[in-house]
Scaffold this active site. Structure first.
Site, PDB file in Angstrom:
ATOM      1  N   ASN A   8      -8.317   1.341   7.481  1.00  0.00           N
ATOM      2  CA  ASN A   8      -7.007   0.729   7.700  1.00  0.00           C
ATOM      3  C   ASN A   8      -5.992   1.513   6.886  1.00  0.00           C
ATOM      4  O   ASN A   8      -5.946   1.387   5.661  1.00  0.00           O
ATOM      5  CB  ASN A   8      -7.046  -0.740   7.241  1.00  0.00           C
ATOM      6  CG  ASN A   8      -5.672  -1.389   7.265  1.00  0.00           C
ATOM      7  OD1 ASN A   8      -4.739  -0.860   7.877  1.00  0.00           O
ATOM      8  ND2 ASN A   8      -5.541  -2.524   6.596  1.00  0.00           N
ATOM      9  N   LYS A  10      -2.854   1.190   6.894  1.00  0.00           N
ATOM     10  CA  LYS A  10      -1.658   0.407   6.551  1.00  0.00           C
ATOM     11  C   LYS A  10      -0.400   1.242   6.861  1.00  0.00           C
ATOM     12  O   LYS A  10      -0.406   2.009   7.805  1.00  0.00           O
ATOM     13  CB  LYS A  10      -1.719  -0.045   5.091  1.00  0.00           C
ATOM     14  CG  LYS A  10      -3.070  -0.674   4.728  1.00  0.00           C
ATOM     15  CD  LYS A  10      -3.039  -1.364   3.410  1.00  0.00           C
ATOM     16  CE  LYS A  10      -4.447  -1.807   3.033  1.00  0.00           C
ATOM     17  NZ  LYS A  10      -4.479  -2.778   1.961  1.00  0.00           N
ATOM     18  N   HIS A  91      -4.612  -9.538   9.368  1.00  0.00           N
ATOM     19  CA  HIS A  91      -4.801  -9.001   8.006  1.00  0.00           C
ATOM     20  C   HIS A  91      -4.023  -9.877   7.014  1.00  0.00           C
ATOM     21  O   HIS A  91      -2.933 -10.356   7.320  1.00  0.00           O
ATOM     22  CB  HIS A  91      -4.308  -7.555   7.943  1.00  0.00           C
ATOM     23  CG  HIS A  91      -4.720  -6.861   6.686  1.00  0.00           C
ATOM     24  ND1 HIS A  91      -4.067  -7.056   5.494  1.00  0.00           N
ATOM     25  CD2 HIS A  91      -5.738  -6.001   6.418  1.00  0.00           C
ATOM     26  CE1 HIS A  91      -4.660  -6.335   4.553  1.00  0.00           C
ATOM     27  NE2 HIS A  91      -5.677  -5.689   5.092  1.00  0.00           N
ATOM     28  N   GLU A  93      -2.272  -9.204   4.546  1.00  0.00           N
ATOM     29  CA  GLU A  93      -0.908  -8.752   4.235  1.00  0.00           C
ATOM     30  C   GLU A  93       0.073  -9.261   5.284  1.00  0.00           C
ATOM     31  O   GLU A  93       1.216  -9.587   4.972  1.00  0.00           O
ATOM     32  CB  GLU A  93      -0.889  -7.218   4.128  1.00  0.00           C
ATOM     33  CG  GLU A  93      -1.576  -6.746   2.850  1.00  0.00           C
ATOM     34  CD  GLU A  93      -2.080  -5.325   2.884  1.00  0.00           C
ATOM     35  OE1 GLU A  93      -1.736  -4.562   3.812  1.00  0.00           O
ATOM     36  OE2 GLU A  93      -2.862  -4.972   1.965  1.00  0.00           O
ATOM     37  N   GLU A 161     -12.245 -10.523   3.856  1.00  0.00           N
ATOM     38  CA  GLU A 161     -11.512  -9.743   2.864  1.00  0.00           C
ATOM     39  C   GLU A 161     -10.885 -10.674   1.831  1.00  0.00           C
ATOM     40  O   GLU A 161      -9.802 -11.228   2.065  1.00  0.00           O
ATOM     41  CB  GLU A 161     -10.392  -8.943   3.532  1.00  0.00           C
ATOM     42  CG  GLU A 161     -10.849  -7.969   4.591  1.00  0.00           C
ATOM     43  CD  GLU A 161      -9.842  -6.849   4.765  1.00  0.00           C
ATOM     44  OE1 GLU A 161     -10.204  -5.707   4.487  1.00  0.00           O
ATOM     45  OE2 GLU A 161      -8.698  -7.120   5.140  1.00  0.00           O
ATOM     46  N   GLY A 167      -7.155  -3.686  -2.647  1.00  0.00           N
ATOM     47  CA  GLY A 167      -6.327  -2.730  -3.381  1.00  0.00           C
ATOM     48  C   GLY A 167      -6.336  -2.910  -4.885  1.00  0.00           C
ATOM     49  O   GLY A 167      -5.513  -2.329  -5.588  1.00  0.00           O
ATOM     50  N   SER A 206     -11.487  -3.175  -1.643  1.00  0.00           N
ATOM     51  CA  SER A 206     -11.899  -2.207  -2.673  1.00  0.00           C
ATOM     52  C   SER A 206     -13.291  -1.627  -2.445  1.00  0.00           C
ATOM     53  O   SER A 206     -13.990  -1.301  -3.398  1.00  0.00           O
ATOM     54  CB  SER A 206     -11.793  -2.832  -4.068  1.00  0.00           C
ATOM     55  OG  SER A 206     -10.447  -3.169  -4.354  1.00  0.00           O
TER      56      SER A 206
HETATM   57  C1  PEP Z   1      -7.644  -3.679   3.446  1.00  0.00           C
HETATM   58  O1  PEP Z   1      -6.437  -3.702   3.253  1.00  0.00           O
HETATM   59  O2  PEP Z   1      -8.116  -4.070   4.534  1.00  0.00           O
HETATM   60  C2  PEP Z   1      -8.492  -3.172   2.373  1.00  0.00           C
HETATM   61  C3  PEP Z   1      -9.770  -3.478   2.390  1.00  0.00           C
HETATM   62  O3  PEP Z   1      -7.884  -2.421   1.405  1.00  0.00           O
HETATM   63  P1  PEP Z   1      -8.602  -1.700   0.154  1.00  0.00           P
HETATM   64  O4  PEP Z   1      -9.873  -1.060   0.656  1.00  0.00           O
HETATM   65  O5  PEP Z   1      -7.602  -0.691  -0.310  1.00  0.00           O
HETATM   66  O6  PEP Z   1      -8.886  -2.758  -0.851  1.00  0.00           O
END
Ligand code: PEP
Length: 246
Positions: A8, A10, A91, A93, A161, A167, A206
């Site tokens: 992803n 973003k 997601h 976000e 998630e 992040g 992460s």
């Molecule tokens: C995400 O935003 O779907 C995600 C898993 O981000 P990160 O791997 O950077 O934590």
């Protein structure tokens, strides 16, 4: 079940980064046993899908309507028309910043299916919800509201998630991941019967080359949704390799 490792990007990626997509596409070809996808900014879908046909290129969101007066939005049909094979929906976000509800996410997943796309439906609790002992209830509530009755493993995956892990470099314990993925699996089977076992449950938050092998070894972890570590081949590839070895 074949594992799916989806990146992803973003709101990261200009045309100059097409070389990074090329590097990732070339490198994942060495792991044909793993399904891989890169969900790039919408403006990169057409050039990426046209140039790198071997790897699934996806979007990061779609509107629930087919077309109409929705300034600035992108329909699932437009994603498909640009060459996308999948899209992320719901997601955290977007749930937080755009106020997307479970019903919105369900509508988006259905729009994706109608356009012939696969969908990765995201769910996950905040840190406050986990601290309050509500993580499972929150996630199962999101799951119930966000998945359409038409969900099957052929076109839909769930991504668990934890918001606090995205992040941040923090990940849940093995026990907590196992418990949540087990609870999601049980809910999928309760609702969809045997088909619930065919729906992939990805872990996201992460995931990186150092922790991927242990996360992907956990029961009911059928792949990963990767943010930061999907931007460069040298970070993404160790995760794909771990999935191939799992
Ligand atoms: C995400 O935003 O779907 C995600 C898993 O981000 P990160 O791997 O950077 O934590």
């Amino acid at each position: 079940m074949r594992k799916l490792i989806a990146g992803n990007w973003k709101m990261n990626g200009l045309f100059a980064q097409m070389d990074d997509i090329a590097a990732i596409t070339e490198a994942v070809a060495a792991y044909p046993a793993v399904d891989t996808a890169l969900c790039v900014p919408a403006l990169l879908i057409r050039p990426a899908a046209g140039r790198f046909a071997d790897m699934a290129i996806g979007g990061q969101d779609c509107h629930m309507s087919v077309s109409g007066a929705h300034t600035g939005c992108i329909s699932a049909e437009m994603l498909a028309d640009a060459g996308a094979r999948l899209t992320i929906v719901g997601h955290s976000e977007r749930r937080a910043a755009q106020g997307e509800s479970d019903a919105d996410v369900r509508g988006k997943a259905l729009a994706a299916q109608a356009a012939g796309l696969s969908a990765i439906v995201c769910v996950g609790e905040t840190e406050a919800e986990r601290d309050a002992g509500q993580a499972e209830a929150v996630v199962l509530g999101q799951l119930a509201g966000s998945l359409p009755d038409q969900a099957t493993g052929s076109w839909l995956s769930v991504a668990y998630e934890p918001v606090w892990a995205i992040g941040t470099g923090r990940i849940p314990s093995t026990e907590d991941v196992a418990a949540m993925h087990g609870a999601i699996r049980a809910a999928l089977v309760a609702r969809f019967g045997a088909e619930g076992n065919a729906i992939r449950i990805l872990y996201g938050g992460s995931m990186n080359g150092d922790n991927a092998a242990s996360l992907l070894a956990i029961a009911n972890v059928d792949g990963g949704l990767i943010g930061g570590a999907s931007l460069k081949a040298e970070k993404f590839l160790p995760i794909v390799a771990a999935a191939a070895a799992a």
